[in-house]
Design a protein around this motif. Structure first.
Motif, PDB file in Angstrom:
ATOM      1  N   GLN A 124       0.875  -1.212   0.131  1.00 48.02           N
ATOM      2  CA  GLN A 124       0.105  -0.048   0.173  1.00 48.02           C
ATOM      3  C   GLN A 124       0.751   1.243  -0.078  1.00 48.02           C
ATOM      4  OE1 GLN A 124      -3.575  -1.228   0.745  1.00 48.02           O
ATOM      5  NE2 GLN A 124      -3.846   0.588  -0.549  1.00 48.02           N
ATOM      6  N   THR A 134       2.296   2.741  -2.647  1.00 47.35           N
ATOM      7  CA  THR A 134       3.476   3.314  -3.592  1.00 47.35           C
ATOM      8  C   THR A 134       3.378   4.554  -4.138  1.00 47.35           C
ATOM      9  OG1 THR A 134       3.312   0.635  -4.184  1.00 47.35           O
ATOM     10  CG2 THR A 134       4.379   2.447  -5.918  1.00 47.35           C
ATOM     11  N   THR A 151       2.251  -0.708 -12.198  1.00 48.46           N
ATOM     12  CA  THR A 151       1.500  -0.583 -10.800  1.00 48.46           C
ATOM     13  C   THR A 151       0.438  -1.136 -10.557  1.00 48.46           C
ATOM     14  OG1 THR A 151       3.457   1.111 -10.296  1.00 48.46           O
ATOM     15  CG2 THR A 151       1.817   0.595  -8.636  1.00 48.46           C
ATOM     16  N   GLY A 197      -3.888   0.988  -4.352  1.00 46.59           N
ATOM     17  CA  GLY A 197      -2.594   0.974  -4.136  1.00 46.59           C
ATOM     18  C   GLY A 197      -1.661   1.932  -4.189  1.00 46.59           C
ATOM     19  N   ILE A 198      -2.158   3.202  -4.917  1.00 43.21           N
ATOM     20  CA  ILE A 198      -1.429   4.373  -5.265  1.00 43.21           C
ATOM     21  C   ILE A 198      -2.550   5.454  -4.745  1.00 43.21           C
ATOM     22  CG2 ILE A 198      -0.538   6.241  -6.685  1.00 43.21           C
ATOM     23  CD1 ILE A 198       0.132   3.684  -8.582  1.00 43.21           C
ATOM     24  N   GLY A 233      -0.826  -1.785  -4.955  1.00 41.93           N
ATOM     25  CA  GLY A 233       0.545  -1.405  -4.915  1.00 41.93           C
ATOM     26  C   GLY A 233       1.754  -1.942  -5.402  1.00 41.93           C
TER      27      GLY A 233
END
Length: 342
Positions: free
Chosen positions: A66, A68, A80, A121-122, A330
Motif C-alpha cells: 500500500q 506506492t 503498478t 495501491g496508489i 501497490g
C-alpha cells in the motif's frame, strides 16, 4: 451493407451509438459473433436466489504494498497495480491508467453496492501526470464517473474507449477528451499506438441499455514492446487471444483472473484462472499480470481463491510462477522478469 432506412429506425432506440450494421452490431445492440449467449434475467435470479454459496469476504484488507509512489516518467516499462482493473502503465514517457477506479463502491450510488475491501495501491494525489486513459467498457467496476471527473479536473487525459462510450462519457464528464473506436482500429497517440480488438463480454449502465455500447481488449504498441490489456472477458474458445497475435509478439499481457464463480453463470463473461493461463499461452506473451480480484466482491469465490487457482494452473502447465503474477494493490511489475517488487 445495411439498408440505411432500417439502421436509422433501429438506432433511435440506442442512446449511445448510431452507426452501420456490422458482424457485431445489429443496428441497436452489440454482440459477440459466434460466441456463447449471455445470461438473461431468469439466470440472474437463479444465481442470486438459488443454491450457489457466496463466500464471506473480510470487510477490509491492507495490502503490504500500500502507498506506492510512482516515478514521474518511465522510459522503458513499469506497471503498478492500483486495484481491480485499474493499473498505472508507464512506458515511453507516457503515463496510462486502465479502467480507473478510486471510489469506495462499484455501483451507480455510493451508499449501496459492492464496497471496496482493499484501498487503492496508489493514493489519487500521488499519481504522476496522467496522459492517457484506456476504458475497456462501461460496467460500474470499470467506468467510475467520480474518478473520471477527478482525473479530468486534475490531469485532462486523453481517453480511448470502444464505440458508444464516448457519448456516455461526454454526458457524465463535461469537457472530457475522448475518442471511441471499433474493433480493429489502430489509434496513434504520441509514441504509442493503441489497437482495439474483440473480447467476449457485454455492457450496461442500467436495465434498458444492455449491449448498447461496445467492449474491447486493447494492445498498446510502443518502443518498449507490446502490452495487452483485457478488462473483462469470457474465454470464448481462446478467440480473444488468437486475434491479438496479429499485432506481433507481446511483452506483457494484463489479464482478468477473478469474479468467475459460479461457472455456469459467469463463464460467458469472466474467464477463470486456468483459462487465463491458457490465454496467456495462446497469445504468446513473455509475462502476465493478473487483475480483477481482491478489491470488490462481485461473485461467489473467496477473496484469495484467484491467486491460489492461478498458482495451481501455472504449476499444472509447468510455467514458472514469476511469469504470471496476480498482483496486490501497490505491487509493481518488474520488467526484467524477476516477478514483482514494490
Amino acid at each position: 451493407m445495411a439498408q440505411p432506412r432500417i439502421r436509422r429506425a433501429l438506432s433511435r432506440a440506442n442512446p449511445y451509438y448510431d452507426g452501420p450494421v456490422s458482424d457485431h452490431f445489429d443496428g441497436r445492440r452489440f454482440h459477440n459473433p459466434g460466441g456463447h449467449p449471455l445470461n438473461g434475467f431468469s439466470a440472474l435470479l437463479r444465481w442470486q436466489f438459488g443454491k450457489d454459496t457466496r463466500a464471506r469476504w473480510p470487510q477490509q484488507v491492507t495490502s503490504p504494498h500500500q502507498g506506492t509512489r510512482p516515478e514521474a516518467r518511465v522510459d522503458d516499462l513499469r506497471v503498478t497495480m492500483v486495484g481491480h482493473a485499474t493499473l498505472l502503465i508507464q512506458t515511453a514517457g507516457i503515463n496510462i491508467l486502465t479502467d480507473p477506479h478510486w471510489s469506495e463502491r462499484a455501483s451507480p450510488v455510493q451508499f449501496a453496492g459492492p464496497k471496496r475491501v482493499t484501498q487503492p495501491g496508489i493514493a489519487f494525489d500521488d499519481l504522476p501526470k496522467i496522459d492517457l486513459v484506456l476504458l475497456s467498457h462501461n460496467h460500474y467496476d470499470h467506468l467510475d464517473t467520480i474518478t473520471l471527473r477527478r482525473l479530468q479536473a486534475a490531469h485532462t487525459p486523453q481517453v480511448i474507449t470502444p464505440l458508444g462510450n464516448d457519448t456516455l462519457l461526454r454526458r457524465l464528464v463535461p469537457g472530457i477528451r475522448v475518442s471511441a473506436h471499433d474493433w480493429g482500429a489502430a489509434v496513434p497517440t504520441g509514441p504509442l499506438t493503441v489497437h482495439l480488438d474483440p473480447c467476449h463480454h457485454w455492457s450496461a449502465r442500467g436495465t434498458r441499455d444492455r449491449a448498447m455500447a461496445l467492449w474491447a481488449s486493447m494492445t498498446i504498441e510502443g518502443p518498449a514492446g507490446r502490452i495487452l490489456f483485457i478488462g473483462d472477458t469470457g474465454f470464448d474458445r481462446g478467440r480473444p487471444y488468437e486475434v491479438v497475435r496479429r499485432h506481433g509478439p507481446l511483452r506483457l499481457a494484463i489479464l482478468p483472473v477473478g469474479a468467475y464463480e459460479p461457472r455456469w453463470f459467469m463463464s460467458p463473461q469472466h474467464q477463470d484462472p486456468a483459462e487465463a493461463v491458457e490465454g496467456f499461452l495462446r497469445c504468446g506473451a513473455e509475462a502476465a499480470i493478473g487483475h480483477h480480484w481482491g478489491t470488490f466482491q462481485l461473485t461467489n469465490e473467496e477473496r484469495e481463491a484467484p491467486p491460489q487457482a492461478l498458482a495451481a494452473a501455472l504449476a499444472a502447465r509447468g510455467i514458472a510462477p514469476e511469469r504470471f503474477r496476480a498482483l496486490h494493490a501497490g505491487e509493481v511489475w518488474n520488467p526484467a522478469g524477476q516477478g514483482a517488487a514494490g
